[in-house]
Every structure is written in structure tokens, then in C-alpha cells.
Design an enzyme around this catalytic site. Sequence first.
Site, PDB file in Angstrom:
ATOM      1  N   CYS A   1       0.798  -1.221   0.000  1.00  0.00           N
ATOM      2  CA  CYS A   1       0.000   0.000   0.000  1.00  0.00           C
ATOM      3  C   CYS A   1       0.835   1.278   0.000  1.00  0.00           C
ATOM      4  O   CYS A   1       0.393   2.314  -0.487  1.00  0.00           O
ATOM      5  CB  CYS A   1      -0.954   0.005   1.192  1.00  0.00           C
ATOM      6  SG  CYS A   1      -2.230  -1.267   1.086  1.00  0.00           S
TER       7      CYS A   1
ATOM      8  N   HIS B   1      -3.427   7.346   0.803  1.00  0.00           N
ATOM      9  CA  HIS B   1      -3.682   6.015   0.262  1.00  0.00           C
ATOM     10  C   HIS B   1      -5.121   5.635   0.542  1.00  0.00           C
ATOM     11  O   HIS B   1      -5.620   5.829   1.656  1.00  0.00           O
ATOM     12  CB  HIS B   1      -2.728   5.001   0.898  1.00  0.00           C
ATOM     13  CG  HIS B   1      -3.172   3.579   0.734  1.00  0.00           C
ATOM     14  ND1 HIS B   1      -3.434   3.035  -0.503  1.00  0.00           N
ATOM     15  CD2 HIS B   1      -3.429   2.604   1.643  1.00  0.00           C
ATOM     16  CE1 HIS B   1      -3.826   1.782  -0.338  1.00  0.00           C
ATOM     17  NE2 HIS B   1      -3.836   1.503   0.951  1.00  0.00           N
TER      18      HIS B   1
ATOM     19  N   ASN C   1      -9.747  -0.253  -2.702  1.00  0.00           N
ATOM     20  CA  ASN C   1      -8.319  -0.133  -2.377  1.00  0.00           C
ATOM     21  C   ASN C   1      -7.520  -0.783  -3.495  1.00  0.00           C
ATOM     22  O   ASN C   1      -7.541  -2.005  -3.656  1.00  0.00           O
ATOM     23  CB  ASN C   1      -8.046  -0.821  -1.038  1.00  0.00           C
ATOM     24  CG  ASN C   1      -6.593  -0.749  -0.615  1.00  0.00           C
ATOM     25  OD1 ASN C   1      -5.714  -0.392  -1.404  1.00  0.00           O
ATOM     26  ND2 ASN C   1      -6.311  -1.103   0.626  1.00  0.00           N
TER      27      ASN C   1
END
Length: 335
Positions: A115, A262, A292
Site C-alpha cells: 500500500c 492512500h 483499495n
Amino acid sequence: MYNSKITGLGYYVPDNVVTNEDLSKMMDTNDAWIQERTGIKERRWIQEGSEDTSAVMGAKASRIAIERAGLTPKDIDFIVFATLSPDYYFPGCGVQIQEMLEMRTVGAVDIRNQCSGFVYAMSVADQFIKTGMYKNILVIGSEFHSGGLDKTTRGRGVSVIFGDGAGAAVLSRTEDNTKGILSSHLHSEGKHAEELTVLAPSIRHWVPKILEENDENDESYFPYMNGTFVFKHAVVRFSEAIVEGLKTNNLQAADINMLIPHQANLRISQFVQKKFKLTDDQVFNNIQKYGNTTAASVIIALTEAWEKGKIKDNDLVVLAAFGSGFTWGSVIMRW
């Protein structure tokens, strides 16, 4: 010392939209449950039979970014590719981009920081440019999650979150030290590695062992996430990384024109926004549409924010990410 600035941005997501209602037909879940916990309404998943892979999507995003930078693939000096879902266990996707875009035999490196991968990738590229080694670097974040998710009720805590997509940026040399990347800040805490992980396949659990097993019920092949634990660490580390970047450059939270966090969970972004007393115009979120996308999320969001005119010349832009590893970091830039 040179400085580096973004000269081109691009992103690509698959056409196939998967809504929360679609997921409710695969597993015991519903739209309200998903939105309450994540803020996600839909995501993009590559359809079976599509040509898209992490590398292919990365190439599609890269072509847009390179064109917008006013360059050609022949002008790129180096490739940095961030992903947790490469086309092959090895080699990495970076070399595939070199071939797909018919580039010169430039170097390519892959970043495996999940991530926070794009933030790490930008930091690496920035250092190559600051030292004068390269002039134009292609930085990519791309993920093909949908092929590796447990799309049953057992895996719903993870599978409802992730989407597929790619983004790319061209980072170029500038002699104007007031513009571009001002600083980057990277951290890790490996003791929490197994709180968000895929345990197998790995060198410890390699092909012969896999072939011997009836792995249909082996959860280790699917992503595992200790959601509450990850959330609690994320909100702390996000904030720390942002504060560190601001202090390094003698700035305040009020100086931020655009924060691109993020896109892990809308609740995390909202928590950070409230902590720094930022308005909705100072934070950009698109997790509602794409879920995501891990290493691709920051660059997709950055590109969308720029395309919508939300980032203007001389704006202070902050990128921040936290994820598996644990790893986290921030990039502070003057547009």
C-alpha cells in the site's frame, strides 16, 4: 543538486464495475455493511478473458503519462514499478514495461511495499534525479487483486475492499528547487508483518509442497488482514508521516492545498482529515469508486484530482500511505 517534479500523469482502470450489490450475490454481505465499514460503493475487477494484467494496465497508464509529459518512451531513462501482484513471481513488471513500450534498454526496478509502494517508488525515483543520474523516470503503481481474492463469505472482510487498476507518473529533472518534491519520509515496522499478509506461496511454501496439498481450503493462499489492528496503526502512522514532512519543510497543516491519502478505507482518511482540520477541498478520496488498489491508489487519486482541476500551480501537495509490512511514508511536493 537538481530537483524532481511530476511532468505527466495517467491512470487506467478496467471497464468492469463490480458493485456492492454484485458482491452480495457471491457472499453473505450487503451494500450497507460494506459502506459502513469501508466507504466503498464499487470497484473495478478485471474480467476473465481480458488482456489486462498488472503490467498491461501499467503500460496503458504509462502511455498517457508520457504523452502528457510531452515525451516519448525513448525519453525515459529509468522505470520504477510498484506492485504486490506482479504478472510473474519473477521477473518483476518493470522489465515488461520496457518491452511493452519499446523503450531503450533502460534500467527497471520493482518496489514491493504494497500500500505504501507508490510513495516508496516516488522517493526512489526522486533520489536518482536529485543526484543527476537520470532526467526522466517513469513511476508506476499497478495492481491485479481480483484474481487472488477469496470471493466467498469466508473472505468477505478482505475481498470487498480491493480493486484493480494502475497509475503512472513521469518524474523529471528541474533546476527550480522551489518546485517539485521537497522531501520524502519512509518507515517500516516488520514485527507486524503477519497482520496483513499472504503467507503462501513463498519460498518456505514452494511448488512441490503446493502440488502435494489439497489447497482448496488453505486460507494461507488468500490475503489475511487483522482489520482492527491495522486500522489503529494506520491512523497513527498516517499522521506521523504527514507531521514529519511538514516539520521538515517548516510548514503547517493549514498550508496543505491537497492531501492525497492512500485509499485504504474512507474512515481512515476521514479520521486524518479531522485530526489536521482539513476541509473537503483539501483532501481527495476516490475509494468509493475504485476500492483499495494498493500501490496504484495514491497515483490514481493524484491523477484524478489533477484532472478535475483540484491541484493548481504552486499548490502544496502531500502524498501519504500506510500498509502491509508495516510500511508507511509521505512525499511533500510543491506543484
